[in-house]
Design a protein around this motif. Structure first.
Motif, PDB file in Angstrom:
ATOM      1  N   LEU A  60     -19.434   5.084  -5.587  1.00 33.52           N
ATOM      2  CA  LEU A  60     -19.762   3.660  -5.680  1.00 33.52           C
ATOM      3  C   LEU A  60     -18.760   2.795  -4.918  1.00 33.52           C
ATOM      4  O   LEU A  60     -19.082   1.687  -4.499  1.00 33.52           O
ATOM      5  CB  LEU A  60     -19.801   3.215  -7.144  1.00 33.52           C
ATOM      6  N   ILE A  61     -17.545   3.297  -4.766  1.00 36.72           N
ATOM      7  CA  ILE A  61     -16.473   2.547  -4.096  1.00 36.72           C
ATOM      8  C   ILE A  61     -15.887   3.388  -2.952  1.00 36.72           C
ATOM      9  O   ILE A  61     -14.699   3.298  -2.655  1.00 36.72           O
ATOM     10  CB  ILE A  61     -15.379   2.127  -5.104  1.00 36.72           C
ATOM     11  N   ARG A  62     -16.714   4.178  -2.317  1.00 33.68           N
ATOM     12  CA  ARG A  62     -16.263   5.164  -1.328  1.00 33.68           C
ATOM     13  C   ARG A  62     -15.385   4.557  -0.229  1.00 33.68           C
ATOM     14  O   ARG A  62     -14.342   5.109   0.111  1.00 33.68           O
ATOM     15  CB  ARG A  62     -17.453   5.880  -0.713  1.00 33.68           C
ATOM     16  N   ASP A  63     -15.775   3.416   0.331  1.00 33.34           N
ATOM     17  CA  ASP A  63     -14.960   2.810   1.395  1.00 33.34           C
ATOM     18  C   ASP A  63     -13.552   2.491   0.887  1.00 33.34           C
ATOM     19  O   ASP A  63     -12.561   2.782   1.554  1.00 33.34           O
ATOM     20  CB  ASP A  63     -15.615   1.542   1.943  1.00 33.34           C
ATOM     21  N   ASP A  64     -13.465   1.905  -0.303  1.00 30.23           N
ATOM     22  CA  ASP A  64     -12.157   1.580  -0.879  1.00 30.23           C
ATOM     23  C   ASP A  64     -11.346   2.842  -1.147  1.00 30.23           C
ATOM     24  O   ASP A  64     -10.130   2.857  -0.949  1.00 30.23           O
ATOM     25  CB  ASP A  64     -12.319   0.787  -2.181  1.00 30.23           C
ATOM     26  N   VAL A  65     -12.007   3.895  -1.592  1.00 30.43           N
ATOM     27  CA  VAL A  65     -11.321   5.164  -1.852  1.00 30.43           C
ATOM     28  C   VAL A  65     -10.735   5.714  -0.562  1.00 30.43           C
ATOM     29  O   VAL A  65      -9.552   6.065  -0.493  1.00 30.43           O
ATOM     30  CB  VAL A  65     -12.275   6.195  -2.507  1.00 30.43           C
ATOM     31  N   ILE A  66     -11.545   5.770   0.480  1.00 28.34           N
ATOM     32  CA  ILE A  66     -11.090   6.324   1.761  1.00 28.34           C
ATOM     33  C   ILE A  66      -9.957   5.477   2.344  1.00 28.34           C
ATOM     34  O   ILE A  66      -8.916   6.009   2.757  1.00 28.34           O
ATOM     35  CB  ILE A  66     -12.262   6.438   2.767  1.00 28.34           C
ATOM     36  N   ILE A  67     -10.120   4.169   2.364  1.00 33.15           N
ATOM     37  CA  ILE A  67      -9.105   3.289   2.960  1.00 33.15           C
ATOM     38  C   ILE A  67      -7.787   3.380   2.190  1.00 33.15           C
ATOM     39  O   ILE A  67      -6.720   3.552   2.790  1.00 33.15           O
ATOM     40  CB  ILE A  67      -9.622   1.835   3.029  1.00 33.15           C
ATOM     41  N   SER A  68      -7.845   3.283   0.869  1.00 33.52           N
ATOM     42  CA  SER A  68      -6.611   3.335   0.080  1.00 33.52           C
ATOM     43  C   SER A  68      -5.968   4.716   0.166  1.00 33.52           C
ATOM     44  O   SER A  68      -4.740   4.837   0.226  1.00 33.52           O
ATOM     45  CB  SER A  68      -6.859   2.920  -1.370  1.00 33.52           C
ATOM     46  N   PHE A  69      -6.782   5.769   0.202  1.00 33.48           N
ATOM     47  CA  PHE A  69      -6.234   7.116   0.351  1.00 33.48           C
ATOM     48  C   PHE A  69      -5.465   7.241   1.674  1.00 33.48           C
ATOM     49  O   PHE A  69      -4.360   7.787   1.701  1.00 33.48           O
ATOM     50  CB  PHE A  69      -7.327   8.177   0.280  1.00 33.48           C
ATOM     51  N   LEU A  70      -6.059   6.784   2.761  1.00 34.58           N
ATOM     52  CA  LEU A  70      -5.400   6.871   4.073  1.00 34.58           C
ATOM     53  C   LEU A  70      -4.019   6.206   4.033  1.00 34.58           C
ATOM     54  O   LEU A  70      -3.039   6.749   4.552  1.00 34.58           O
ATOM     55  CB  LEU A  70      -6.264   6.215   5.152  1.00 34.58           C
ATOM     56  N   ILE A  71      -3.940   5.049   3.422  1.00 35.70           N
ATOM     57  CA  ILE A  71      -2.677   4.303   3.341  1.00 35.70           C
ATOM     58  C   ILE A  71      -1.651   5.072   2.508  1.00 35.70           C
ATOM     59  O   ILE A  71      -0.503   5.282   2.931  1.00 35.70           O
ATOM     60  CB  ILE A  71      -2.912   2.899   2.736  1.00 35.70           C
ATOM     61  N   LEU A  72      -2.062   5.517   1.325  1.00 33.97           N
ATOM     62  CA  LEU A  72      -1.116   6.164   0.420  1.00 33.97           C
ATOM     63  C   LEU A  72      -0.674   7.538   0.912  1.00 33.97           C
ATOM     64  O   LEU A  72       0.497   7.908   0.773  1.00 33.97           O
ATOM     65  CB  LEU A  72      -1.705   6.253  -0.991  1.00 33.97           C
ATOM     66  N   GLU A  73      -1.580   8.297   1.482  1.00 29.31           N
ATOM     67  CA  GLU A  73      -1.207   9.609   2.011  1.00 29.31           C
ATOM     68  C   GLU A  73      -0.237   9.448   3.180  1.00 29.31           C
ATOM     69  O   GLU A  73       0.732  10.198   3.300  1.00 29.31           O
ATOM     70  CB  GLU A  73      -2.446  10.398   2.439  1.00 29.31           C
ATOM     71  N   GLN A  74      -0.466   8.453   4.024  1.00 24.47           N
ATOM     72  CA  GLN A  74       0.465   8.202   5.132  1.00 24.47           C
ATOM     73  C   GLN A  74       1.842   7.837   4.588  1.00 24.47           C
ATOM     74  O   GLN A  74       2.863   8.307   5.087  1.00 24.47           O
ATOM     75  CB  GLN A  74      -0.072   7.100   6.054  1.00 24.47           C
ATOM     76  N   ARG A  75       1.894   7.018   3.561  1.00 26.72           N
ATOM     77  CA  ARG A  75       3.175   6.641   2.962  1.00 26.72           C
ATOM     78  C   ARG A  75       3.884   7.854   2.366  1.00 26.72           C
ATOM     79  O   ARG A  75       5.099   7.991   2.491  1.00 26.72           O
ATOM     80  CB  ARG A  75       2.968   5.585   1.884  1.00 26.72           C
ATOM     81  N   LEU A  76       3.126   8.714   1.688  1.00 21.12           N
ATOM     82  CA  LEU A  76       3.715   9.929   1.130  1.00 21.12           C
ATOM     83  C   LEU A  76       4.337  10.786   2.227  1.00 21.12           C
ATOM     84  O   LEU A  76       5.434  11.319   2.071  1.00 21.12           O
ATOM     85  CB  LEU A  76       2.650  10.757   0.403  1.00 21.12           C
ATOM     86  N   ARG A  77       3.629  10.922   3.322  1.00 18.95           N
ATOM     87  CA  ARG A  77       4.129  11.731   4.437  1.00 18.95           C
ATOM     88  C   ARG A  77       5.399  11.140   5.027  1.00 18.95           C
ATOM     89  O   ARG A  77       6.346  11.863   5.346  1.00 18.95           O
ATOM     90  CB  ARG A  77       3.055  11.876   5.506  1.00 18.95           C
ATOM     91  N   ILE A  78       5.440   9.823   5.177  1.00 17.82           N
ATOM     92  CA  ILE A  78       6.646   9.168   5.693  1.00 17.82           C
ATOM     93  C   ILE A  78       7.801   9.379   4.717  1.00 17.82           C
ATOM     94  O   ILE A  78       8.917   9.705   5.117  1.00 17.82           O
ATOM     95  CB  ILE A  78       6.389   7.665   5.945  1.00 17.82           C
ATOM     96  N   SER A  79       7.539   9.211   3.441  1.00 18.55           N
ATOM     97  CA  SER A  79       8.563   9.394   2.419  1.00 18.55           C
ATOM     98  C   SER A  79       9.102  10.823   2.435  1.00 18.55           C
ATOM     99  O   SER A  79      10.317  11.038   2.380  1.00 18.55           O
ATOM    100  CB  SER A  79       7.972   9.060   1.050  1.00 18.55           C
ATOM    101  N   GLU A  80       8.212  11.792   2.524  1.00 11.25           N
ATOM    102  CA  GLU A  80       8.635  13.194   2.568  1.00 11.25           C
ATOM    103  C   GLU A  80       9.451  13.485   3.821  1.00 11.25           C
ATOM    104  O   GLU A  80      10.456  14.174   3.772  1.00 11.25           O
ATOM    105  CB  GLU A  80       7.415  14.115   2.508  1.00 11.25           C
ATOM    106  N   LYS A  81       9.010  12.949   4.939  1.00 14.83           N
ATOM    107  CA  LYS A  81       9.726  13.164   6.206  1.00 14.83           C
ATOM    108  C   LYS A  81      11.118  12.552   6.120  1.00 14.83           C
ATOM    109  O   LYS A  81      12.107  13.170   6.526  1.00 14.83           O
ATOM    110  CB  LYS A  81       8.945  12.541   7.363  1.00 14.83           C
ATOM    111  N   ASN A  82      11.218  11.340   5.581  1.00 13.73           N
ATOM    112  CA  ASN A  82      12.512  10.679   5.473  1.00 13.73           C
ATOM    113  C   ASN A  82      13.428  11.397   4.491  1.00 13.73           C
ATOM    114  O   ASN A  82      14.633  11.439   4.685  1.00 13.73           O
ATOM    115  CB  ASN A  82      12.345   9.220   5.074  1.00 13.73           C
TER     116      ASN A  82
END
Length: 190
Positions: free
Chosen positions: A157-179
């Motif tokens: 029902l909220i697929r666009d919001d799920v995909i967009i927010s996931f992209l943002i948070l997963e990218q942040r997790l990756r940056i955090s892990e890399k740092n």
């Protein structure tokens, strides 16, 4: 007769949204049909500051994320807020649970949903009032299976919001892990 009524109430199986690349800034996202992507994610190669997320079926912009050095990052939804950009932190709100665990919530027309880092799923999305049953989660890639977001019916029902927010948070997790790996310490992105 009874078998018919049971079949009617059985929930639909979860859907898998597979990524063409394990790259949150440049990828295509498919729903089990590699010939026709549902989403296209494109980041400006020169500046690496602007990411556009498109509905690939109609090639129209769903959201634009502008990462800024000094001012807060912004997100623009052409079909929301009169097309005006808002601070990303207003749309994807960070807070803490009583146990100190960080979460990010999004307000939608269907209610409030919460992303939480999870040992089983890495990232999982829950209804705010039910933090025990995820409605979407990350499925890590393997040699035979692409990286994917798995969604239950409610998340559709909220697929666009799920995909967009996931992209943002997963990218942040990756940056955090890399740092953390590079710096040898803890670094937390907003």
């Amino acid at each position: 007769m009874q078998a018919t009524s049971l079949a009617a109430t059985k929930p639909a199986p979860p859907k898998s949204y597979n990524f063409s690349l394990e790259n949150m800034k440049n990828t295509k996202i498919f729903n089990n049909q590699p010939a026709s992507p549902l989403y296209s994610v494109v980041t400006d190669a020169k500046s690496d500051k602007r990411t556009d997320i498109y509905d690939a079926r109609g090639n129209h912009l769903l959201a634009r994320i502008d990462r800024r050095d000094i001012l807060p990052d912004t997100i623009t939804f052409p079909n929301r807020n009169g097309g005006s950009s808002i601070n990303l932190s207003k749309w994807l709100q960070k807070s803490k649970l009583e146990n100190g665990h960080h979460i990010h919530s999004i307000e939608t027309a269907h209610g409030t949903y919460v992303w939480k880092s999870d040992a089983d799923y890495r990232l999982a999305l829950y209804r705010k009032d039910d933090m025990s049953n995820p409605i979407a989660h990350l499925q890590q890639g393997t040699r035979t299976q692409n990286f994917a977001v798995i969604m239950q019916g409610e998340a559709e029902l909220i697929r666009d919001d799920v995909i967009i927010s996931f992209l943002i948070l997963e990218q942040r997790l990756r940056i955090s892990e890399k740092n953390t790996i590079v710096g040898g310490g803890k670094f937390e992105q907003n």
